[in-house]
Design a protein around this motif. Structure first.
Motif, mmCIF file in Angstrom:
data_model
loop_
_atom_site.group_PDB
_atom_site.id
_atom_site.type_symbol
_atom_site.label_atom_id
_atom_site.label_comp_id
_atom_site.label_asym_id
_atom_site.label_seq_id
_atom_site.Cartn_x
_atom_site.Cartn_y
_atom_site.Cartn_z
ATOM 1 N N VAL A 59 0.861 -1.184 0.000
ATOM 2 C CA VAL A 59 0.000 0.000 0.000
ATOM 3 C C VAL A 59 0.892 1.227 0.000
ATOM 4 O O VAL A 59 1.805 1.339 0.824
ATOM 5 C CB VAL A 59 -0.913 0.050 1.249
ATOM 6 N N ILE A 61 -1.858 5.815 -3.252
ATOM 7 C CA ILE A 61 -2.944 4.844 -3.425
ATOM 8 C C ILE A 61 -2.683 3.924 -4.622
ATOM 9 O O ILE A 61 -2.673 2.719 -4.491
ATOM 10 C CB ILE A 61 -4.330 5.517 -3.569
ATOM 11 N N GLY A 62 -2.483 4.499 -5.824
ATOM 12 C CA GLY A 62 -2.090 3.701 -6.974
ATOM 13 C C GLY A 62 -3.173 2.820 -7.548
ATOM 14 O O GLY A 62 -2.880 1.782 -8.150
ATOM 15 N N LEU A 63 -4.453 3.199 -7.417
ATOM 16 C CA LEU A 63 -5.522 2.425 -8.038
ATOM 17 C C LEU A 63 -5.488 2.621 -9.543
ATOM 18 O O LEU A 63 -5.126 3.690 -10.041
ATOM 19 C CB LEU A 63 -6.887 2.853 -7.490
ATOM 20 N N ASN A 123 -10.003 -3.603 -9.372
ATOM 21 C CA ASN A 123 -8.804 -3.205 -8.643
ATOM 22 C C ASN A 123 -8.500 -4.167 -7.500
ATOM 23 O O ASN A 123 -7.360 -4.602 -7.320
ATOM 24 C CB ASN A 123 -8.968 -1.787 -8.085
ATOM 25 N N PRO A 183 -12.445 4.528 -9.528
ATOM 26 C CA PRO A 183 -11.760 5.312 -8.489
ATOM 27 C C PRO A 183 -12.098 6.793 -8.492
ATOM 28 O O PRO A 183 -12.197 7.411 -7.422
ATOM 29 C CB PRO A 183 -10.277 5.075 -8.811
ATOM 30 N N GLN A 186 -10.817 5.947 -1.514
ATOM 31 C CA GLN A 186 -9.788 5.333 -2.365
ATOM 32 C C GLN A 186 -8.695 4.688 -1.529
ATOM 33 O O GLN A 186 -8.187 3.614 -1.854
ATOM 34 C CB GLN A 186 -9.191 6.376 -3.299
ATOM 35 N N GLN A 187 -8.331 5.360 -0.421
ATOM 36 C CA GLN A 187 -7.285 4.807 0.430
ATOM 37 C C GLN A 187 -7.727 3.487 1.045
ATOM 38 O O GLN A 187 -6.949 2.546 1.157
ATOM 39 C CB GLN A 187 -6.936 5.801 1.530
ATOM 40 N N GLY A 211 -7.333 0.863 -1.461
ATOM 41 C CA GLY A 211 -5.923 0.478 -1.570
ATOM 42 C C GLY A 211 -5.546 -0.565 -0.528
ATOM 43 O O GLY A 211 -4.815 -1.520 -0.815
ATOM 44 N N ARG A 260 -7.231 -3.890 -1.526
ATOM 45 C CA ARG A 260 -6.517 -4.564 -2.618
ATOM 46 C C ARG A 260 -5.284 -5.289 -2.094
ATOM 47 O O ARG A 260 -4.974 -6.413 -2.507
ATOM 48 C CB ARG A 260 -6.119 -3.543 -3.689
ATOM 49 N N PRO A 270 0.730 5.102 4.154
ATOM 50 C CA PRO A 270 -0.553 4.840 3.498
ATOM 51 C C PRO A 270 -1.646 5.845 3.823
ATOM 52 O O PRO A 270 -2.610 5.968 3.080
ATOM 53 C CB PRO A 270 -0.923 3.450 4.030
#
Length: 386
Positions: free
Chosen positions: A84, A88-90, A99, A137, A145-146, A149, A152, A166
């Motif tokens: 993480v 976030i990186g979605l 995702n 997202p 969103q976090q 993350g 995921r 994170p």
């Protein structure tokens, strides 16, 4: 679960070699959260990234559950490590469900299994699956969103999670909420987690152990309580801040300080009885009135008991506040300051009085650790001079 053995990273730059991580050795026991803490550029993120080989170590080894990862396939290694990051990186072109299920799909899970896993993850992070799984997202807030993350990273049930600041991009209110939710999840999941932060308050709240870095070196590796009570050197002490004794309030629960010696009266007692009991507890200027279930229903003050005649039920004030055995001392101190009192009644989960906590007891508890450390720090010669 995680062992770093002389892990080192040297970057070649036009100005020469730069040592970003210098022979880092440490172990993180299974099921614990280890916070990598320090100022910017101290090597904590580089150390984290060497574990999943986003940054290739110059030398040293990483062991996961006793297995040397040096010869392990990089992609396989990463699929077994949840990751993480602050940004976030979605994937913006994928739905929330897509995702979350990226890694389970790569691991060959069948469709029914990974879709069910997505719903489980949404429930775990307190987001309604039917309302969010088909969204993208861009349709979610930053805090939401976090959470995705985190979901995921947990989807394939990895034994180890790596988290690089994170919660750093989230506003303070939502950050506190997400931290609390994550700690609740961790109580159930029992993951082994390495977590980069530059925030000492976050480290104390989240970590079972804290590793303090400076200029690529691991300076101190301790539990939060040991770190605050016994900083290794002047750098650690200054980084923790002059209020490090107060920071320990977050670490101590009421149950560790509570006294079961508390005077009480019932509504049918006279004010003379109340005054006599207040005098028995000379450091208090009031006494608690409880009902038949031993729940707090009022306070009788010394001033009223001394100057008035009658029964407690007719001359009480409201109880300003109570605390639970699982509350921390920071909350207690805040309530005491707000209510201008030096003691508060403690109640159990059923609201029954089980004791009291006093400002004096809190001060003694916090100071005892520092006094013990000062004694341990005295050499025989120093003790003689003292």
């Amino acid at each position: 679960m995680i062992q770093l053995d002389n892990l080192t990273k040297v970057f070649d730059t036009p100005k020469g070699a730069v040592v970003a991580a210098d022979h880092i050795s440490m172990e993180v026991p299974a099921g614990e959260i280890c916070i990598l803490l320090g100022p910017s550029g101290c090597g904590k993120t580089t150390t984290l990234k060497m574990i999943n080989r986003i940054v290739k170590p110059t030398s040293g080894k990483v062991f996961i559950d006793g297995e040397d990862t040096t010869g392990m396939d990089t992609q396989q290694l990463r699929r077994n490590l949840g990751y993480v990051i602050q940004q976030i990186g979605l994937f913006p072109n994928m739905t929330i469900e897509e995702n979350i299920t990226v890694v389970p799909k790569l691991l060959g899970w069948d469709k029914a299994r990974y879709r069910e896993r997505a719903r489980e993850m949404m429930a775990m992070i307190a987001m309604e699956p039917d309302a969010f799984l088909k969204r993208y997202p861009s349709e979610l807030s930053g805090g939401q969103q976090q959470r995705i993350g985190v979901a995921r990273a947990l989807a394939a049930d990895p034994p180890v999670m790596l988290m690089d600041e994170p919660f750093g991009a989230i506003d303070p209110i939502n950050r506190t909420v997400i931290q609390d939710e994550f700690l609740k999840m961790q109580q159930e999941l029992n993951k082994t987690i390495m977590f980069v932060s530059h925030d000492i308050d976050e480290a104390i709240k989240m970590g079972d152990r804290i590793a303090v870095f400076r200029e690529g070196k691991l300076v101190q590796y301790s539990t939060p309580d040991d770190l605050l009570a016994a900083p290794k050197n002047a750098f650690v002490e200054s980084f923790l801040g002059e209020d490090r004794a107060l920071k320990r309030l977050n670490l101590v629960k009421v149950r560790e300080v509570v006294s079961d010696e508390i005077g009480t009266v019932v509504p049918g007692d006279t004010l003379e009885t109340a005054l006599a009991k207040i005098d028995d507890f000379g450091y208090q200027n009031s006494i608690l009135m409880v009902n038949d279930q031993r729940q707090p229903v009022g306070l009788i003050t010394r001033a009223v008991a001394r100057t008035t005649r009658g029964y407690c039920r007719d001359h009480f004030q409201n109880v300003p506040a109570t605390v639970n055995l699982d509350d921390d001392l920071r909350k207690v101190a805040s309530l005491m300051f707000a209510q201008d009192t030096t003691w508060l009644p403690c109640v159990d989960d059923d609201g029954r009085v089980c004791g009291q906590i006093t400002q004096r007891a809190m001060t003694h508890h916090l100071g005892a650790r520092f006094r013990a450390q000062e004694t341990n720090d005295l050499t025989p010669d120093a003790a003689t001079k003292e």
